[in-house]
Design a protein around this motif. Structure first.
Motif, PDB file in Angstrom:
ATOM      1  N   CYS A  61      -4.405  -6.134   1.496  1.00 18.78           N
ATOM      2  CA  CYS A  61      -4.655  -6.090   0.049  1.00 18.78           C
ATOM      3  C   CYS A  61      -3.580  -5.373  -0.767  1.00 18.78           C
ATOM      4  CB  CYS A  61      -6.010  -5.424  -0.228  1.00 18.78           C
ATOM      5  SG  CYS A  61      -7.407  -6.282   0.516  1.00 18.78           S
ATOM      6  N   CYS A  62      -2.740  -4.582  -0.126  1.00 19.64           N
ATOM      7  CA  CYS A  62      -1.720  -3.823  -0.861  1.00 19.64           C
ATOM      8  C   CYS A  62      -0.327  -4.371  -0.558  1.00 19.64           C
ATOM      9  CB  CYS A  62      -1.765  -2.347  -0.455  1.00 19.64           C
ATOM     10  SG  CYS A  62      -3.295  -1.510  -0.926  1.00 19.64           S
ATOM     11  N   PRO A  63       0.604  -4.241  -1.512  1.00 18.50           N
ATOM     12  CA  PRO A  63       1.983  -4.649  -1.225  1.00 18.50           C
ATOM     13  C   PRO A  63       2.507  -3.896  -0.009  1.00 18.50           C
ATOM     14  CG  PRO A  63       1.693  -4.085  -3.548  1.00 18.50           C
ATOM     15  CD  PRO A  63       0.444  -3.667  -2.859  1.00 18.50           C
ATOM     16  N   HIS A  64       3.244  -4.587   0.838  1.00 17.19           N
ATOM     17  CA  HIS A  64       3.690  -3.941   2.077  1.00 17.19           C
ATOM     18  C   HIS A  64       4.572  -2.729   1.788  1.00 17.19           C
ATOM     19  CE1 HIS A  64       4.077  -3.769   6.396  1.00 17.19           C
ATOM     20  NE2 HIS A  64       5.372  -3.542   6.245  1.00 17.19           N
ATOM     21  N   SER A  65       5.330  -2.802   0.693  1.00 22.04           N
ATOM     22  CA  SER A  65       6.191  -1.669   0.353  1.00 22.04           C
ATOM     23  C   SER A  65       5.367  -0.403   0.122  1.00 22.04           C
ATOM     24  CB  SER A  65       7.009  -1.985  -0.905  1.00 22.04           C
ATOM     25  OG  SER A  65       6.134  -2.319  -1.979  1.00 22.04           O
ATOM     26  N   GLN A  66       4.146  -0.580  -0.350  1.00 17.82           N
ATOM     27  CA  GLN A  66       3.282   0.563  -0.639  1.00 17.82           C
ATOM     28  C   GLN A  66       2.687   1.189   0.627  1.00 17.82           C
ATOM     29  OE1 GLN A  66      -0.132  -0.391  -3.062  1.00 17.82           O
ATOM     30  NE2 GLN A  66      -0.403   1.712  -3.751  1.00 17.82           N
ATOM     31  N   VAL A  67       2.426   0.353   1.623  1.00 18.75           N
ATOM     32  CA  VAL A  67       1.771   0.854   2.840  1.00 18.75           C
ATOM     33  C   VAL A  67       2.708   0.868   4.047  1.00 18.75           C
ATOM     34  CG1 VAL A  67      -0.529   0.175   2.076  1.00 18.75           C
ATOM     35  CG2 VAL A  67       0.854  -1.454   3.383  1.00 18.75           C
TER      36      VAL A  67
ATOM     37  N   SER B  41      -3.389  -8.309  11.270  1.00 24.78           N
ATOM     38  CA  SER B  41      -3.308  -8.350   9.801  1.00 24.78           C
ATOM     39  C   SER B  41      -1.865  -8.264   9.341  1.00 24.78           C
ATOM     40  CB  SER B  41      -4.124  -7.203   9.186  1.00 24.78           C
ATOM     41  OG  SER B  41      -5.499  -7.405   9.396  1.00 24.78           O
ATOM     42  N   LEU B  42      -1.087  -7.431  10.020  1.00 23.18           N
ATOM     43  CA  LEU B  42       0.341  -7.316   9.688  1.00 23.18           C
ATOM     44  C   LEU B  42       1.070  -8.607  10.012  1.00 23.18           C
ATOM     45  CD1 LEU B  42       1.187  -3.707  10.937  1.00 23.18           C
ATOM     46  CD2 LEU B  42       1.236  -4.531   8.581  1.00 23.18           C
ATOM     47  N   LEU B  43       0.687  -9.226  11.109  1.00 27.66           N
ATOM     48  CA  LEU B  43       1.322 -10.494  11.497  1.00 27.66           C
ATOM     49  C   LEU B  43       1.014 -11.581  10.465  1.00 27.66           C
ATOM     50  CD1 LEU B  43       3.058 -11.489  13.835  1.00 27.66           C
ATOM     51  CD2 LEU B  43       0.975 -12.124  15.044  1.00 27.66           C
ATOM     52  N   LYS B  44      -0.150 -11.486   9.856  1.00 36.13           N
ATOM     53  CA  LYS B  44      -0.574 -12.485   8.873  1.00 36.13           C
ATOM     54  C   LYS B  44      -0.038 -12.158   7.472  1.00 36.13           C
ATOM     55  CE  LYS B  44      -4.921 -12.382   7.587  1.00 36.13           C
ATOM     56  NZ  LYS B  44      -6.402 -12.508   7.661  1.00 36.13           N
ATOM     57  N   SER B  45      -0.068 -10.887   7.093  1.00 35.48           N
ATOM     58  CA  SER B  45       0.236 -10.516   5.707  1.00 35.48           C
ATOM     59  C   SER B  45       1.543  -9.763   5.517  1.00 35.48           C
ATOM     60  CB  SER B  45      -0.907  -9.638   5.144  1.00 35.48           C
ATOM     61  OG  SER B  45      -2.152 -10.257   5.297  1.00 35.48           O
ATOM     62  N   GLY B  46       2.145  -9.290   6.593  1.00 30.73           N
ATOM     63  CA  GLY B  46       3.365  -8.497   6.471  1.00 30.73           C
ATOM     64  C   GLY B  46       4.578  -9.315   6.085  1.00 30.73           C
ATOM     65  N   PRO B  47       5.645  -8.657   5.660  1.00 29.10           N
ATOM     66  CA  PRO B  47       6.884  -9.364   5.309  1.00 29.10           C
ATOM     67  C   PRO B  47       7.563  -9.900   6.569  1.00 29.10           C
ATOM     68  CG  PRO B  47       7.231  -6.990   5.249  1.00 29.10           C
ATOM     69  CD  PRO B  47       5.770  -7.188   5.496  1.00 29.10           C
ATOM     70  N   PRO B  48       8.517 -10.794   6.417  1.00 37.59           N
ATOM     71  CA  PRO B  48       9.172 -11.407   7.584  1.00 37.59           C
ATOM     72  C   PRO B  48       9.705 -10.388   8.596  1.00 37.59           C
ATOM     73  CG  PRO B  48       9.807 -12.566   5.587  1.00 37.59           C
ATOM     74  CD  PRO B  48       9.002 -11.380   5.149  1.00 37.59           C
TER      75      PRO B  48
ATOM     76  N   ARG C  73     -10.911  -0.910  10.162  1.00 37.54           N
ATOM     77  CA  ARG C  73     -11.279  -1.825   9.077  1.00 37.54           C
ATOM     78  C   ARG C  73     -10.540  -1.471   7.783  1.00 37.54           C
ATOM     79  NH1 ARG C  73     -17.869  -1.619   9.871  1.00 37.54           N
ATOM     80  NH2 ARG C  73     -17.936  -2.421  12.000  1.00 37.54           N
ATOM     81  N   VAL C  74     -10.420  -0.180   7.520  1.00 37.82           N
ATOM     82  CA  VAL C  74      -9.722   0.269   6.305  1.00 37.82           C
ATOM     83  C   VAL C  74      -8.230  -0.031   6.429  1.00 37.82           C
ATOM     84  CG1 VAL C  74      -9.263   2.225   4.766  1.00 37.82           C
ATOM     85  CG2 VAL C  74     -11.462   2.071   5.969  1.00 37.82           C
ATOM     86  N   MET C  75      -7.681   0.204   7.621  1.00 37.84           N
ATOM     87  CA  MET C  75      -6.263  -0.077   7.833  1.00 37.84           C
ATOM     88  C   MET C  75      -5.967  -1.571   7.671  1.00 37.84           C
ATOM     89  SD  MET C  75      -4.736   2.759   8.264  1.00 37.84           S
ATOM     90  CE  MET C  75      -3.170   2.083   8.802  1.00 37.84           C
ATOM     91  N   GLN C  76      -6.856  -2.410   8.180  1.00 40.50           N
ATOM     92  CA  GLN C  76      -6.709  -3.860   7.986  1.00 40.50           C
ATOM     93  C   GLN C  76      -6.708  -4.207   6.496  1.00 40.50           C
ATOM     94  OE1 GLN C  76      -9.939  -5.162  10.953  1.00 40.50           O
ATOM     95  NE2 GLN C  76      -8.798  -7.025  10.523  1.00 40.50           N
TER      96      GLN C  76
END
Length: 206
Positions: free
Chosen positions: A150-156, A182-189, A142-145
């Motif tokens: 919630c955080c910029p991908h560059s940060q995580v 979550s990565l598929l939804k919120s991650g960069p291309p 849940r925390v990883m999601q």
């Protein structure tokens, strides 16, 4: 003989009853403390400050119980930026354990929500080299999601690299698959393409 066994059973039963009673007393005491601190959070500025200081010093133990976790989450919403930093500092070295806790994981996600990405760096730093295991944990996922969304991908990105080291396995995992989603939804291309490639490569084998 039989008498000795009966006597031993009686002692064991007595010790078990005492232990249960001790636990009950401890729970009652914590309930009382939590209720007093909750009232302090709604009190005068001085009472609020005092309650926040007490909660900060007891952060780790409070995170272990449902009522304690709820109290800490309320305190996080009431705290100033300086107090939030103090709360996070108390969690140093214990963030991963809190993430895997049934009650502590809610405190961690609340922290991320309230302090914002830049001040969540302490949490992120604490989870390096533990991200893959957390993604596969019932509560840690849940925390990883939350970090992924919630955080910029560059940060995580370093944490997510750890999760992606075994993408095929994690896509099938009952908990880790939510992190990959979550990565598929919120991650960069580039990250989404990485996941899509695994999905396409893996599909024929299903």
């Amino acid at each position: 003989g039989l008498c000795e066994r009966k006597r031993q059973f009686s002692i064991d039963e007595s010790q078990e009853t005492t232990s249960t009673a001790d636990t009950s007393v401890a729970e009652d005491q914590q309930t009382m403390v939590v209720e007093m601190l909750a009232l302090g959070l709604q009190g005068t500025p001085d009472e609020l400050q005092q309650a926040l200081e007490t909660i900060t010093h007891q952060m780790c133990s409070l995170c272990e119980t449902q009522q304690g976790s709820r109290l800490v989450q309320t305190a996080i919403e009431c705290a100033s930026a300086e107090q939030l930093d103090a709360m996070l500092a108390q969690m140093k070295g214990k963030v991963a354990d809190a993430c895997k806790s049934a009650h502590g994981n809610h405190v961690m996600t609340k922290c991320i929500d309230v302090v914002g990405p830049s001040r969540s760096q302490l949490i992120i730093d604490e989870l390096k080299s533990k991200a893959a295991a957390l993604a596969r944990d019932r509560f840690g996922c849940r925390v990883m999601q939350h970090l992924a969304e919630c955080c910029p991908h560059s940060q995580v990105s370093r944490l997510m690299d750890e999760v992606m080291t075994d993408t095929a396995r994690n896509l099938r995992h009952p908990y880790a698959n939510f992190v990959v989603q979550s990565l598929l939804k919120s991650g960069p291309p580039a990250r989404r393409a990485q996941i899509a490639k695994v999905l396409l490569t893996d599909a024929p084998g299903d």
